[in-house]
Design an enzyme around this catalytic site. Structure first.
Site, PDB file in Angstrom:
ATOM      1  N   SER A  80      54.331  27.077  35.730  1.00  0.00           N
ATOM      2  CA  SER A  80      55.177  26.259  36.200  1.00  0.00           C
ATOM      3  C   SER A  80      54.558  24.952  36.975  1.00  0.00           C
ATOM      4  O   SER A  80      53.684  24.549  36.972  1.00  0.00           O
ATOM      5  CB  SER A  80      56.568  27.172  35.976  1.00  0.00           C
ATOM      6  N   HIS A 111      58.126  30.447  28.026  1.00  0.00           N
ATOM      7  CA  HIS A 111      57.809  29.686  29.834  1.00  0.00           C
ATOM      8  C   HIS A 111      58.375  31.006  30.401  1.00  0.00           C
ATOM      9  O   HIS A 111      57.937  31.482  31.370  1.00  0.00           O
ATOM     10  CB  HIS A 111      59.171  29.341  30.358  1.00  0.00           C
TER      11      HIS A 111
END
Length: 667
Positions: free
Chosen positions: A528, A641
C-alpha cells in the site's frame, strides 16, 4: 549451536489460533471470546469459547466450518446472542448458557450482524442491509441455490453507476441497500425497523432505560460528498431522530454512561485530514454540552497496531466505569498499545502498558477487573485477567504446541536519528540460526497507511523472512502513528521527502551498528503506502539489490479516479487532487522515475483490490518492461487490498512464497 526448534514457514500462519472479542458475563465469573483458525477448505473458522474464571476451564460452544462471532451475554446471564453464517449468510442465533442447541433468531435475506442487548434484556438490537422497500416483518432467508441463481442473474446485467462512492475494497461494487438498525423484541419475537434514511447507520449503544438508540452516520443530503460522521439518537417508540454532534467531524465508538446522563465517544474535526488524532469527548445528554477530556494529550486513542495475524474485532473503548466516574480505553503510543483510564476531569492513568499489543478488553464493574487480549512479538495472542490491584494473571495458553515447536525471534528495539534530528523508532530481527562472524542479507519492511504503526505485536511475515536467513528491519518513519500529532502529520504533502530519508537513515544506522549485515545484499518491500515507498525508493537509489512492491501506488494521476478513496485521499495526503495540480501529482508518482530503476522489482497485486487498484501495478510493470528492466508481475485472482491479512489462506501462502523466492534469487 544447532537450533532445538524448527524455523517458521510460510504455511505456519494456518496453524495459529487467533483470539478476539473478550466479553464478561454479568456475574463477572466467566467470559466469552472468539477463536479464529484456518480450516482444510482454504477458509477461516471462528468459534465461541467460554472460560470459567474460578476453574480456568474453557469450553468450546460452537463447532463446524462456520464463522461464529460477536457473542453478547443477556443481562440475566442466561443466554448469549451471537452472529453465525451457519445457515449461509450471517444471522443472529440464541444459545442458553446452561446448554442445548442454538436457536435461529433472524432469517433476513441479506443477513443480520452485530447484535447487542438492551440493559433490561427486553430487546436485541442489530444491523441489517435492506433495500428501501424491504419489510422487516416478512424477511425470508434464501437457500444456497436461490442465492447462486440471483448472483448469476445479477452478473448478466450491466452495472448502472450514479454515486460517487460506488465501490469499496471491503464490499466491492455497491448496490442500493443500506445498513439499517433493527430492534428484536425477545418476548414477542417481533422486529421493528428504527432507521430508514438512504444512508448507512452504525449502531453505537442503547440508553439504560431502553428508550433510545444511539447511532453514527451522515443524514445530510450531500452525504456522499462529505467525509463527516455524526452521532444521532432515535427514539424507539416514536422513531424521532435527533442529531447530537456538529456536522464538522467524524465521531464513533459512542456509549451511554450507566445513568444515561452522559455519552462518551471518540472523534475529531479533521484538523489534519486523515492524520488527525482522535479525541475523547463527553456529551451531556440534557444540555448537549460537549467536553473534550484529551485536549492536553498527544497520542492516538484506539488500537492502530499493524499485524498480519489479527482476525476479528475487539472492544477498544471508551467504556464507562460502574460508578460513572472514569472511562477506560486502549491507546497507541511509541510502538505499543496499552489500557488507560481517565476521570471526568481529564486526569490520565495507565492501567496496563508493557511493550506489547493490547488488542481488546472487557470490563467487569462488580470486581473492577478486566480481561485484556495481548499479543507480543513472540506470542500471537493470549487473554489475561487484570484485577483491581493491577495484578496480571494469564488465562489462556494459545498456540502452546506451535510455540514449543517453532523458533520465534525476539526483535531488538532501536532508535535512530533522522536527517533533521527527529528520533525514529524501529525493530531489528536477527536471522534464524544466527552465528557471530557471519554476514547476512537484509530486508527493509515498510508499513502501509501511512498513518499506522509497526510495533510490539506478532508479525508472521517478519518472522518468516528472519527464518529464511535475513536480517529484518521495520521502522515507523514520520507519518506513522504513535509519536504525536506533529509526527503523524509530517509526511502529508511530502511523500517521498523526509519519510524517504527517515527510512534511508534507518538503513544507514543498522549498517553502521550491526557488522553482520552484508551491505551488498539489501532488499526492500512494503504494501500500500509501503508499496508506493518501495516504488519511490527504487526510482531514487540503486543501493537495494532486490525489491518487492505490494498492492502499491505508482501513478497518483490515475489513482484519483480508480481508487475507492482516491477522490479525497490525494487531496488529504498530497495537498492537491487531479483537477487542481496534475504536475504536482505526477512529481509524486513513482512511475515518473521508471527510467531510473535498476533494482530487480517484483510486483504483487490483488485482482479485486479497489483501494490501490491493480492498474497501478499494470502501469508500473508495462513501463519497466518496455524499458527492458528486470521486473515480474504476479496477479492474485479474487484478492482484495486485505490479501496479506485476511485473504484466502492459499493465496496468502503463495504471496509469501513469491516474496521469499525473489529475495532468494537476487540476495
Amino acid at each position: 549451536m544447532a537450533n532445538s526448534k524448527r524455523a517458521i514457514t510460510a504455511e505456519d500462519f494456518t496453524n495459529l489460533e487467533v483470539y478476539s472479542d473478550p466479553q464478561f458475563n454479568p456475574e463477572g465469573n466467566k467470559y466469552a471470546f472468539v477463536s479464529t483458525t484456518v480450516n482444510d477448505k482454504d477458509d477461516y473458522d471462528s468459534q465461541l469459547f467460554v472460560q470459567d474464571l474460578n476453574t480456568n476451564e474453557a469450553k468450546q460452544w460452537t463447532f463446524g466450518n462456520e464463522k461464529n462471532s460477536n457473542p453478547r451475554f443477556s443481562p440475566d446471564g442466561k443466554s448469549v446472542v451471537f452472529q453465525s453464517n451457519r445457515s449461509g449468510v450471517p444471522q443472529l442465533w440464541l444459545l442458553h448458557t446452561d446448554g442445548g442447541e442454538a436457536k435461529q433468531v433472524t432469517t433476513f435475506k441479506n443477513g443480520a450482524v452485530s447484535p447487542e442487548w438492551s440493559k433490561d434484556g427486553r430487546y436485541i438490537i442489530f444491523t441489517a442491509s435492506l433495500d428501501k422497500d424491504d419489510d422487516v416483518k416478512s424477511q425470508k432467508e434464501q437457500s444456497k441455490e436461490e442465492r447462486q441463481k440471483e448472483r448469476e442473474e445479477k452478473n448478466k446485467q450491466p452495472l448502472v453507476v450514479t454515486s460517487l462512492r460506488y465501490k469499496s475494497d471491503a464490499k466491492g461494487f455497491h448496490d442500493d441497500k443500506k445498513s439499517q438498525i433493527i430492534v428484536y423484541d425477545v418476548e414477542n419475537e417481533t422486529f421493528t425497523q428504527l432507521t430508514t434514511a438512504d444512508t448507512h447507520h452504525g449502531y453505537q449503544d442503547i440508553s439504560p432505560d431502553s428508550s433510545t438508540v444511539l447511532f453514527a452516520g451522515n443524514l445530510s443530503e450531500d452525504a456522499e460528498y462529505e467525509l463527516t460522521n455524526d452521532l444521532y439518537t432515535v427514539n424507539i417508540a416514536t422513531k424521532e431522530v435527533t442529531k447530537l454532534t456538529n456536522g464538522k467531524g467524524t465521531y464513533h465508538s459512542a456509549s451511554y454512561s450507566p445513568s444515561g446522563e452522559k455519552i462518551a465517544f471518540f472523534g475529531h474535526e479533521q484538523t489534519h485530514a486523515g492524520a488527525t488524532l482522535n479525541e475523547l469527548y463527553i456529551l451531556d445528554v440534557k444540555t448537549g454540552e460537549r467536553t473534550c477530556l484529551s485536549s492536553d494529550w498527544d497520542f492516538q486513542l484506539g488500537d492502530i497496531m499493524i499485524g498480519d495475524t489479527r482476525l476479528g474485532a475487539s472492544t477498544t473503548g471508551p467504556v464507562w466505569s460502574k460508578a460513572e466516574d472514569k472511562l477506560f480505553f486502549i491507546g497507541t503510543d511509541y510502538g505499543a498499545t496499552g489500557l488507560y483510564q481517565v476521570n471526568l476531569q481529564g486526569d490520565l492513568e495507565v492501567l496496563y502498558k508493557n511493550d506489547n499489543h493490547v488488542f481488546g478488553f472487557s470490563y467487569d464493574g462488580n470486581s473492577e477487573s478486566f480481561v485484556i487480549g495481548v499479543s507480543t512479538p513472540t506470542n500471537p495472542c493470549n487473554f489475561y485477567l487484570l484485577d483491581s490491584n493491577s495484578n496480571l494473571t494469564r488465562l489462556t495458553n494459545a498456540n502452546a504446541a506451535f510455540l514449543e515447536e517453532v523458533e520465534v525471534i525476539e526483535p531488538e528495539t532501536l532508535t535512530y536519528q533522522a536527517e533533521d534530528g527527529w528520533e525514529i523508532q524501529g525493530w531489528l530481527l536477527r536471522p534464524y540460526g544466527f552465528e557471530e562472524g557471519k554476514k547476512y542479507p537484509f530486508v527493509l519492511e515498510i508499513h502501509g497507511g501511512p498513518h499506522a504503526m509497526y510495533g510490539q505485536s506478532f508479525f508472521h511475515e517478519m518472522q518468516l523472512l528472519a527464518a529464511k536467513g535475513y536480517v529484518v528491519l521495520y521502522t515507523n518513519p514520520r507519518g506513522s502513528h504513535g509519536y504525536g500529532q506533529e509526527f503523524v502529520d509530517a509526511c502529508r504533502a511530502d511523500y517521498g521527502g523526509s519519510d524517504y530519508t527517515d527510512l534511508m537513515s534507518g538503513v544507514d544506522y543498522v549498517l553502521e551498528n550491526y557488522s553482520f549485515i552484508d551491505a551488498d545484499r539489501l532488499g526492500v518491500t512494503g504494501g500500500s503506502y509501503g508499496g508506493f515507498m518501495t516504488n519511490w525508493i527504487v526510482g531514487h537509489t540503486n543501493r537495494f539489490k532486490a525489491a518487492v512492491t505490494q498492492r502499491s501506488i505508482s501513478n497518483w494521476l490515475s489513482f484519483y479516479g480508480v481508487s475507492d478513496i482516491g477522490y479525497f485521499f490525494t487531496k488529504w495526503e498530497l495537498g492537491q487532487n487531479l483537477l487542481e495540480d496534475t504536475t504536482k501529482l505526477w512529481d509524486f508518482s513513482p512511475l515518473k522515475y521508471a527510467e531510473n530503476v535498476e533494482t530487480p522489482l517484483l510486483i504483487l497485486h490483488g485482482e479485486q483490490d479497489y483501494r490501490c487498484p491493480i492498474e497501478q501495478g499494470e502501469q508500473l510493470f508495462v513501463a519497466l518492461k518496455h524499458l527492458k528492466k528486470e521486473v515480474e508481475f504476479v496477479r492474485f485472482p479474487g484478492a482484495s487490498h486485505e490479501l496479506s491479512r485476511s485473504g484466502k489462506p492459499e493465496m496468502r501462502i503463495e504471496r509469501l512464497n513469491h516474496i521469499c523466492r525473489w529475495f532468494e534469487q537476487y540476495l
